[in-house]
Design an enzyme around this catalytic site. Structure first.
Site, PDB file in Angstrom:
ATOM      1  N   THR A  46       0.812  -1.224   0.000  1.00 15.20           N
ATOM      2  CA  THR A  46       0.000   0.000   0.000  1.00 15.20           C
ATOM      3  C   THR A  46       0.844   1.272   0.000  1.00 15.20           C
ATOM      4  O   THR A  46       0.327   2.360  -0.276  1.00 15.20           O
ATOM      5  CB  THR A  46      -0.907   0.053   1.256  1.00 15.20           C
ATOM      6  OG1 THR A  46      -0.061  -0.005   2.411  1.00 15.20           O
ATOM      7  CG2 THR A  46      -1.881  -1.101   1.286  1.00 15.20           C
ATOM      8  N   CYS A  50       2.994   2.571   9.206  1.00 13.54           N
ATOM      9  CA  CYS A  50       2.155   2.509  10.411  1.00 13.54           C
ATOM     10  C   CYS A  50       2.985   2.323  11.661  1.00 13.54           C
ATOM     11  O   CYS A  50       4.141   1.937  11.604  1.00 13.54           O
ATOM     12  CB  CYS A  50       1.209   1.307  10.326  1.00 13.54           C
ATOM     13  SG  CYS A  50      -0.126   1.515   9.152  1.00 13.54           S
ATOM     14  N   ARG A  57      -6.131  -3.469   9.365  1.00 11.01           N
ATOM     15  CA  ARG A  57      -5.844  -4.881   9.126  1.00 11.01           C
ATOM     16  C   ARG A  57      -4.341  -5.060   8.897  1.00 11.01           C
ATOM     17  O   ARG A  57      -3.695  -4.215   8.293  1.00 11.01           O
ATOM     18  CB  ARG A  57      -6.612  -5.351   7.879  1.00 11.01           C
ATOM     19  CG  ARG A  57      -6.842  -6.838   7.812  1.00 11.01           C
ATOM     20  CD  ARG A  57      -7.985  -7.129   6.834  1.00 11.01           C
ATOM     21  NE  ARG A  57      -7.629  -6.745   5.461  1.00 11.01           N
ATOM     22  CZ  ARG A  57      -6.973  -7.551   4.611  1.00 11.01           C
ATOM     23  NH1 ARG A  57      -6.624  -8.764   4.987  1.00 11.01           N
ATOM     24  NH2 ARG A  57      -6.692  -7.143   3.401  1.00 11.01           N
ATOM     25  N   ARG A  79       3.904   6.803   2.852  1.00 11.39           N
ATOM     26  CA  ARG A  79       3.083   7.890   3.382  1.00 11.39           C
ATOM     27  C   ARG A  79       2.548   7.487   4.754  1.00 11.39           C
ATOM     28  O   ARG A  79       2.193   6.322   4.963  1.00 11.39           O
ATOM     29  CB  ARG A  79       1.895   8.145   2.443  1.00 11.39           C
ATOM     30  CG  ARG A  79       2.271   8.879   1.160  1.00 11.39           C
ATOM     31  CD  ARG A  79       1.163   8.767   0.120  1.00 11.39           C
ATOM     32  NE  ARG A  79       1.046   7.395  -0.387  1.00 11.39           N
ATOM     33  CZ  ARG A  79      -0.028   6.635  -0.281  1.00 11.39           C
ATOM     34  NH1 ARG A  79      -1.121   7.091   0.300  1.00 11.39           N
ATOM     35  NH2 ARG A  79      -0.051   5.414  -0.765  1.00 11.39           N
ATOM     36  N   CYS A  81       0.229   6.624   7.765  1.00 10.08           N
ATOM     37  CA  CYS A  81      -1.124   6.108   7.845  1.00 10.08           C
ATOM     38  C   CYS A  81      -2.035   7.157   8.476  1.00 10.08           C
ATOM     39  O   CYS A  81      -1.676   7.794   9.471  1.00 10.08           O
ATOM     40  CB  CYS A  81      -1.107   4.840   8.699  1.00 10.08           C
ATOM     41  SG  CYS A  81      -2.719   4.156   9.041  1.00 10.08           S
TER      42      CYS A  81
HETATM   43 ZN    ZN Z   1      -1.702   2.652  10.487  1.00 10.79          ZN
END
Ligand code: ZN
Length: 365
Positions: A46, A50, A57, A79, A81
């Site tokens: 993605t 994070c 998820r 980028r 989250c």
């Molecule tokens: Zn995240």
């Protein structure tokens, strides 16, 4: 991995799965907020980065990339989250800040064998206090942190397509044999069931010219299932088909290229012992012997009697010799490192001359 199919027919592995051996991934799965601000997780599928406690998820381990600071993740193109906002993490208190500093010191030079008292002193702590804080905050020791980070770097380097031997150094392992020790526990451990004759398995193979003759390397997607030596490609191919009569076997130089190159470089004396995953069928006894073989560092030899002792079966030297002789994966299961106690080179499935060559190669390196 070695999958034991004797008796129960169930696959067994010496270790539990990766989620348990990798503390970083475990923290991510458990949304362990203690890891927030200490490591960041880039999700390759993605492009998002994070914190451990992110409620989203969880990505699969192979799609996770570890960073020790957010800036590194951002400059790699990730980028932040929007759900867990990794950019907003401040150390909970001074002690957490010190652990973060220690982690960065460790990460800055994974090639070093850290002097823990020096690492502790650099952040004005005693070594004892450093260890306690790691245990308290990360639930692992500083050494386990370094080992897990090296392992993460190795996986990333391999995923990036770096050559195996280069990846080992990128990851900061001091020597390939050190990787080898942990590899048995950590790499290529996908549980599965290799059916009799290889039914349902797709096996790729390639034949390469090496200083010790023609080498056939065959593997599944999990690892090398056969490594054979001979004088000509044709008979080697026939041998492979006879060993796996029920498998779908295809010649595929491309898929075998990395393994072949690592093994060729090693045989030519141009590279150290390569770290390669193994995927072979074994009886329970063979699995024990072969796992013990994989723990003998390159450059060392042991006697059949000593190996028998190491697997807790002193007196089974002869059976150990038979298990070595039945090894279908030369080099990657290094049965050439076992020699008779009485002296001399002993037997080798692929000729004593090749065994002599391998032992000389490794002891001169
Ligand atoms: Zn995240």
């Amino acid at each position: 991995m070695l999958r034991v199919i004797e008796k129960t027919g169930h696959a067994m592995s010496e270790t539990s799965d990766q989620t348990i051996t990798d503390p970083f991934y475990r923290a991510l799965l458990e949304r362990d907020g203690r890891y927030d601000g200490i490591v960041y997780y880039g999700v390759t599928t993605t492009g998002i980065v994070c914190r451990a406690s992110c409620p989203a998820r969880k990505p699969r381990p192979e799609n996770t990339r570890l960073f020790l600071d957010l800036e590194a993740a951002l400059s790699a193109g990730y980028r932040p989250c929007k759900r867990c906002r990794p950019e907003g993490i401040a150390p909970a208190d001074e002690t957490v800040g010190k652990v973060i500093a220690a982690c960065r010191t460790i990460a800055a030079d994974l090639h070093a064998r850290p002097d823990w008292s020096e690492v502790a002193a650099s952040i004005s702590l005693s070594e004892r206090r450093l260890r306690d804080l790691f245990q308290e905050i990360l639930n692992i020791s500083p050494g386990q942190f370094a080992a897990a980070l090296r392992h993460a770097r190795l996986k990333e380097a391999l995923a990036d397509g770096e050559r195996v031997t280069d990846a080992i150094y990128t990851a900061g392992y001091g020597s390939p044999s050190r990787v080898y020790e942990s590899a048995g526990k950590r790499l290529g451990m996908t549980p599965g069931a290799f059916q009799k004759g290889g039914a349902g398995e797709a096996i790729s193979f390639a034949v390469a010219d090496t200083p010790v003759g023609q080498m056939l390397v065959a593997g599944t997607e999990r690892g090398i299932c056969a490594l054979l030596f001979g004088e000509a490609a044709g008979p080697l191919r026939d041998r492979l088909k006879a060993d796996f009569p029920a498998a779908k076997i295809v010649s595929d130089d491309g898929r075998m290229a990395d393994w072949c190159r690592a093994l060729k470089d090693y045989l030519e004396g141009a590279a150290h012992w390569p770290l390669l995953p193994v995927d072979v069928r074994a009886t329970a006894f063979q699995a024990k012997v072969w796992e013990a073989l994989r723990k003998i560092p390159a450059g060392q030899t042991v006697s059949y009697a000593e190996l028998a002792k190491r697997i807790g079966k002193p007196g089974a030297a002869r059976a150990v010799g038979t298990a070595c002789a039945n090894n279908q994966a030369a080099l990657v299961i290094p049965c050439h490192r076992v020699v008779p106690k009485a002296g001399g080179i002993g037997g080798y499935r692929w000729s004593p001359e090749r065994k002599r060559y391998l032992i000389d190669l490794e002891t001169e390196a």
